[in-house]
Motif scaffolding. Structure first.
Motif, PDB file in Angstrom:
ATOM      1  N   THR A  32      21.480   0.480 -53.981  1.00 13.84           N
ATOM      2  CA  THR A  32      22.214  -0.159 -54.832  1.00 13.84           C
ATOM      3  C   THR A  32      22.425  -1.513 -55.421  1.00 13.84           C
ATOM      4  OG1 THR A  32      22.461  -1.649 -52.561  1.00 13.84           O
ATOM      5  CG2 THR A  32      24.431  -0.010 -52.629  1.00 13.84           C
ATOM      6  N   ALA A  33      20.919  -1.419 -55.623  1.00 17.58           N
ATOM      7  CA  ALA A  33      20.064  -3.363 -55.861  1.00 17.58           C
ATOM      8  C   ALA A  33      18.319  -3.090 -56.122  1.00 17.58           C
ATOM      9  CB  ALA A  33      20.567  -4.069 -55.938  1.00 17.58           C
ATOM     10  N   ILE A  34      18.249  -3.862 -57.037  1.00 18.75           N
ATOM     11  CA  ILE A  34      16.778  -3.754 -56.895  1.00 18.75           C
ATOM     12  C   ILE A  34      16.171  -5.622 -57.226  1.00 18.75           C
ATOM     13  CG2 ILE A  34      13.888  -3.614 -57.832  1.00 18.75           C
ATOM     14  CD1 ILE A  34      15.137  -0.994 -58.551  1.00 18.75           C
ATOM     15  N   ASP A  35      15.508  -6.299 -56.743  1.00 17.70           N
ATOM     16  CA  ASP A  35      15.635  -7.414 -57.105  1.00 17.70           C
ATOM     17  C   ASP A  35      14.088  -7.346 -57.263  1.00 17.70           C
ATOM     18  OD1 ASP A  35      14.835 -10.472 -57.088  1.00 17.70           O
ATOM     19  OD2 ASP A  35      16.288 -10.850 -55.496  1.00 17.70           O
ATOM     20  N   PRO A  36      13.954  -7.305 -58.534  1.00 15.53           N
ATOM     21  CA  PRO A  36      12.121  -7.632 -58.942  1.00 15.53           C
ATOM     22  C   PRO A  36      10.897  -9.107 -58.674  1.00 15.53           C
ATOM     23  CG  PRO A  36      13.208  -7.240 -61.101  1.00 15.53           C
ATOM     24  CD  PRO A  36      14.109  -7.161 -60.005  1.00 15.53           C
ATOM     25  N   VAL A  92      13.930  -4.009 -52.084  1.00 12.22           N
ATOM     26  CA  VAL A  92      15.178  -3.299 -52.960  1.00 12.22           C
ATOM     27  C   VAL A  92      16.357  -3.074 -52.219  1.00 12.22           C
ATOM     28  CG1 VAL A  92      15.501  -0.700 -52.668  1.00 12.22           C
ATOM     29  CG2 VAL A  92      13.634  -1.711 -53.807  1.00 12.22           C
ATOM     30  N   THR A  93      17.647  -3.235 -52.025  1.00 10.12           N
ATOM     31  CA  THR A  93      18.763  -2.988 -51.529  1.00 10.12           C
ATOM     32  C   THR A  93      19.487  -1.814 -50.967  1.00 10.12           C
ATOM     33  OG1 THR A  93      19.817  -5.041 -52.530  1.00 10.12           O
ATOM     34  CG2 THR A  93      20.837  -3.575 -51.001  1.00 10.12           C
ATOM     35  N   VAL A  94      19.307  -1.053 -49.906  1.00  7.84           N
ATOM     36  CA  VAL A  94      19.820   0.152 -49.360  1.00  7.84           C
ATOM     37  C   VAL A  94      21.403  -0.071 -48.455  1.00  7.84           C
ATOM     38  CG1 VAL A  94      19.263   2.308 -48.337  1.00  7.84           C
ATOM     39  CG2 VAL A  94      17.482   0.499 -49.145  1.00  7.84           C
ATOM     40  N   ASP A  95      22.632   0.851 -49.455  1.00 12.04           N
ATOM     41  CA  ASP A  95      23.695   0.649 -49.127  1.00 12.04           C
ATOM     42  C   ASP A  95      23.340   1.230 -46.983  1.00 12.04           C
ATOM     43  OD1 ASP A  95      26.431   0.046 -48.643  1.00 12.04           O
ATOM     44  OD2 ASP A  95      25.928   2.308 -48.747  1.00 12.04           O
ATOM     45  N   GLY A  96      24.108  -0.207 -46.265  1.00  9.24           N
ATOM     46  CA  GLY A  96      24.074   0.943 -44.615  1.00  9.24           C
ATOM     47  C   GLY A  96      22.598   0.257 -44.441  1.00  9.24           C
ATOM     48  N   THR A  97      22.094  -0.571 -44.856  1.00  8.36           N
ATOM     49  CA  THR A  97      20.527  -0.536 -43.644  1.00  8.36           C
ATOM     50  C   THR A  97      20.351  -1.884 -44.580  1.00  8.36           C
ATOM     51  OG1 THR A  97      19.896   1.485 -44.198  1.00  8.36           O
ATOM     52  CG2 THR A  97      17.926  -0.210 -44.121  1.00  8.36           C
ATOM     53  N   ASP A 111      17.992  -4.873 -46.853  1.00  3.95           N
ATOM     54  CA  ASP A 111      16.476  -4.853 -48.078  1.00  3.95           C
ATOM     55  C   ASP A 111      15.824  -4.688 -46.676  1.00  3.95           C
ATOM     56  OD1 ASP A 111      18.865  -6.172 -49.290  1.00  3.95           O
ATOM     57  OD2 ASP A 111      18.023  -7.995 -49.230  1.00  3.95           O
ATOM     58  N   LEU A 112      14.997  -4.430 -47.908  1.00  4.52           N
ATOM     59  CA  LEU A 112      13.564  -3.649 -47.700  1.00  4.52           C
ATOM     60  C   LEU A 112      12.225  -4.068 -49.171  1.00  4.52           C
ATOM     61  CD1 LEU A 112      13.560   0.381 -48.406  1.00  4.52           C
ATOM     62  CD2 LEU A 112      12.950  -0.992 -45.608  1.00  4.52           C
ATOM     63  N   GLY A 113      11.750  -4.838 -48.497  1.00  2.00           N
ATOM     64  CA  GLY A 113      10.564  -5.598 -49.184  1.00  2.00           C
ATOM     65  C   GLY A 113       9.401  -4.603 -49.201  1.00  2.00           C
ATOM     66  N   TYR A 114       9.162  -4.709 -51.097  1.00  2.00           N
ATOM     67  CA  TYR A 114       7.947  -3.848 -51.786  1.00  2.00           C
ATOM     68  C   TYR A 114       6.144  -4.890 -51.672  1.00  2.00           C
ATOM     69  CZ  TYR A 114       9.577  -4.468 -55.990  1.00  2.00           C
ATOM     70  OH  TYR A 114      10.018  -5.093 -57.336  1.00  2.00           O
ATOM     71  N   ASP A 115       5.172  -4.244 -51.700  1.00  3.31           N
ATOM     72  CA  ASP A 115       4.612  -5.090 -52.818  1.00  3.31           C
ATOM     73  C   ASP A 115       3.934  -4.255 -53.853  1.00  3.31           C
ATOM     74  OD1 ASP A 115       3.915  -7.358 -50.685  1.00  3.31           O
ATOM     75  OD2 ASP A 115       2.971  -5.753 -49.561  1.00  3.31           O
ATOM     76  N   THR A 116       4.130  -3.145 -54.278  1.00  2.00           N
ATOM     77  CA  THR A 116       4.583  -1.971 -54.996  1.00  2.00           C
ATOM     78  C   THR A 116       5.421  -1.066 -55.157  1.00  2.00           C
ATOM     79  OG1 THR A 116       1.856  -2.027 -54.986  1.00  2.00           O
ATOM     80  CG2 THR A 116       2.851   0.152 -56.143  1.00  2.00           C
ATOM     81  N   LEU A 117       6.607  -0.500 -55.885  1.00  2.00           N
ATOM     82  CA  LEU A 117       7.872   0.131 -56.065  1.00  2.00           C
ATOM     83  C   LEU A 117       7.651   1.098 -56.668  1.00  2.00           C
ATOM     84  CD1 LEU A 117      10.887   0.887 -55.210  1.00  2.00           C
ATOM     85  CD2 LEU A 117      11.078  -0.783 -57.357  1.00  2.00           C
ATOM     86  N   VAL A 118       7.990   2.545 -56.300  1.00  4.02           N
ATOM     87  CA  VAL A 118       7.580   3.779 -57.110  1.00  4.02           C
ATOM     88  C   VAL A 118       9.135   4.111 -57.489  1.00  4.02           C
ATOM     89  CG1 VAL A 118       6.968   6.266 -57.688  1.00  4.02           C
ATOM     90  CG2 VAL A 118       5.001   4.684 -55.750  1.00  4.02           C
ATOM     91  N   TYR A 119       9.582   4.047 -59.341  1.00  6.88           N
ATOM     92  CA  TYR A 119      10.852   4.019 -59.142  1.00  6.88           C
ATOM     93  C   TYR A 119      11.133   5.648 -59.833  1.00  6.88           C
ATOM     94  CZ  TYR A 119      14.969   3.090 -61.698  1.00  6.88           C
ATOM     95  OH  TYR A 119      16.649   3.498 -62.253  1.00  6.88           O
ATOM     96  N   ALA A 120      11.522   6.150 -59.307  1.00  6.21           N
ATOM     97  CA  ALA A 120      11.643   7.760 -59.371  1.00  6.21           C
ATOM     98  C   ALA A 120      13.264   8.430 -59.312  1.00  6.21           C
ATOM     99  CB  ALA A 120      11.024   8.334 -57.534  1.00  6.21           C
TER     100      ALA A 120
END
Length: 392
Positions: free
Chosen positions: A80-84, A89-94, A96-105
């Protein structure tokens, strides 16, 4: 980048799935942690949804099963959202997931917003559910006969019209297109395509601009009404607005603007693949097909693996090889192309074209399975001289 590097992949279509499986193999031993996020746990072969729409049953594949043995964590939920800036990365029902590298697919979907009534009265091939509803409508029409319109004369529209006409010979199928179907092919391949559509009984309306979709007709700019008991919309695509909303640099269509290594020009820790990325090469911008999408996923997985190990990355190179088009289950046409997708003289038709398409450009599932154990190359051509110089 060190151990424990967090890699999050959003979207588990053709490119996201390939990125995840190949990355797991390529980063083995580095301590990298890979997470794949998708709204559904079902892997959808979108290139085959026209078969579902025509009433065919395809095997179902679950994402956790395809990831088994890779070590990739799967999270089911809509992004539902990305905070670069925070790299989350905000996932509905889960959460926020933190990342060092994001693959946008996050791939594309059918754009029904530009023509009045298309969003209400037309069906799409965006998911097994939408394709299944259209198949049910066709089954009901087939009992009494009726008219079907396929709007959009690109490869998806051509394949869908042929599949429907072959599977339901009692229906009257009309393919409506602004441009001549197969216009990107050479004259002999294009002639075979039109003979096949004619043999299947498909009426082709060329040069027609659609102005409105009605409950029982499609209205054209010249005022004519094409009767339609069921309308399938394949004219145009749109991409997720998430990247633009997050402040990631995008083009005017919302595709992530990337550099020569497919990294975001505004946020280099973000890599974009497939039809979510605005990839420019010397001969022009790639368009969203599996033929170009899988190579972007392969390249990105290898590039991230090299970056995790502190190694340099060379620019992405790719050249088109062919335009494969199914014309029902027993016919096809393959137009071989130059790197920039202009047609060569060589083409295949009939049964040999069907066999070629199923072997060379069929389901990528075998590639995914093999990629768990080895580096499987999907790039048939790097484009030769056409991609040696940088994009303008």
């Amino acid at each position: 980048m060190g151990n424990g590097h967090r890699i999050v992949i959003v979207g588990a279509g053709y490119t996201g799935m390939f990125s995840a499986v190949r990355l797991a193999h390529r980063t083995r031993g580095t301590g990298a942690r890979i997470t794949l996020v998708n709204a559904s746990d079902r892997f959808v072969e979108r290139l085959r949804l026209h078969q579902v729409a025509a009433g065919q049953q395809l095997a179902e594949h679950r994402i956790p099963d395809l990831l088994a043995g890779t070590g990739v964590a799967f999270v089911r939920g809509a992004v539902t959202a990305i905070d670069p800036e925070a790299r989350t990365v905000t996932v509905d029902g889960t959460g926020d997931l933190g990342y060092d590298t994001l693959v946008y697919a996050l791939g594309s979907s059918t754009d029904t917003a530009n023509v009045p009534g298309a969003d209400v009265h037309a069906h799409t091939l965006d998911s097994p559910q939408t394709a299944g509803r259209f198949a049910a409508r066709l089954a009901a029409l087939a009992a009494t006969g009726g008219a079907v319109t396929v709007c959009g004369g690109g490869l998806t529209g051509i394949e869908a019209a042929a599949e429907i006409a072959e599977g339901h010979p009692g229906l009257h199928v009309t393919l409506i297109s602004r441009e001549e179907p197969g216009a990107m092919m050479g004259p002999r391949a294009r002639a075979h395509l039109h003979r096949a559509l004619d043999r299947l009984g498909v009426t082709v309306e060329t040069g027609a601009r659609i102005t409105k979709v009605l409950p029982d007709a499609v209205e054209l700019a010249d005022g004519r009404l094409v009767h339609s008991d069921a309308c399938l919309w394949t004219a145009g695509v749109k991409v997720s607005p998430l990247a633009a909303r997050a402040g990631i640099a995008t083009d005017d269509r919302g595709l992530v603007r990337v550099d020569a290594t497919l990294r975001s020009v505004s946020h280099p820790e973000i890599h974009a693949v497939g039809d979510a990325a605005a990839v420019r090469l010397a001969y022009g911008q790639l368009h969203g097909t599996c033929q170009s999408g899988l190579p972007t996923a392969q390249y990105t997985a290898d590039a991230i693996a090299r970056l995790v190990r502190g190694k340099a990355v060379r620019p992405f190179r790719f050249g088109y090889v062919h335009q494969p088009v199914s014309l029902g289950r027993r016919d096809a046409v393959i137009q071989f192309t130059k790197a920039d997708e202009t047609p060569r003289r060589l083409h295949l038709t009939g049964r040999i074209a069907v066999a070629y398409k199923e072997t060379v450009s069929g389901s990528p599932l075998l590639t995914y399975r093999l990629s768990k154990r080895m580096n499987v190359t999907t790039v048939v051509s790097k484009g030769g001289r056409a991609t040696r110089r940088p994009a303008a």
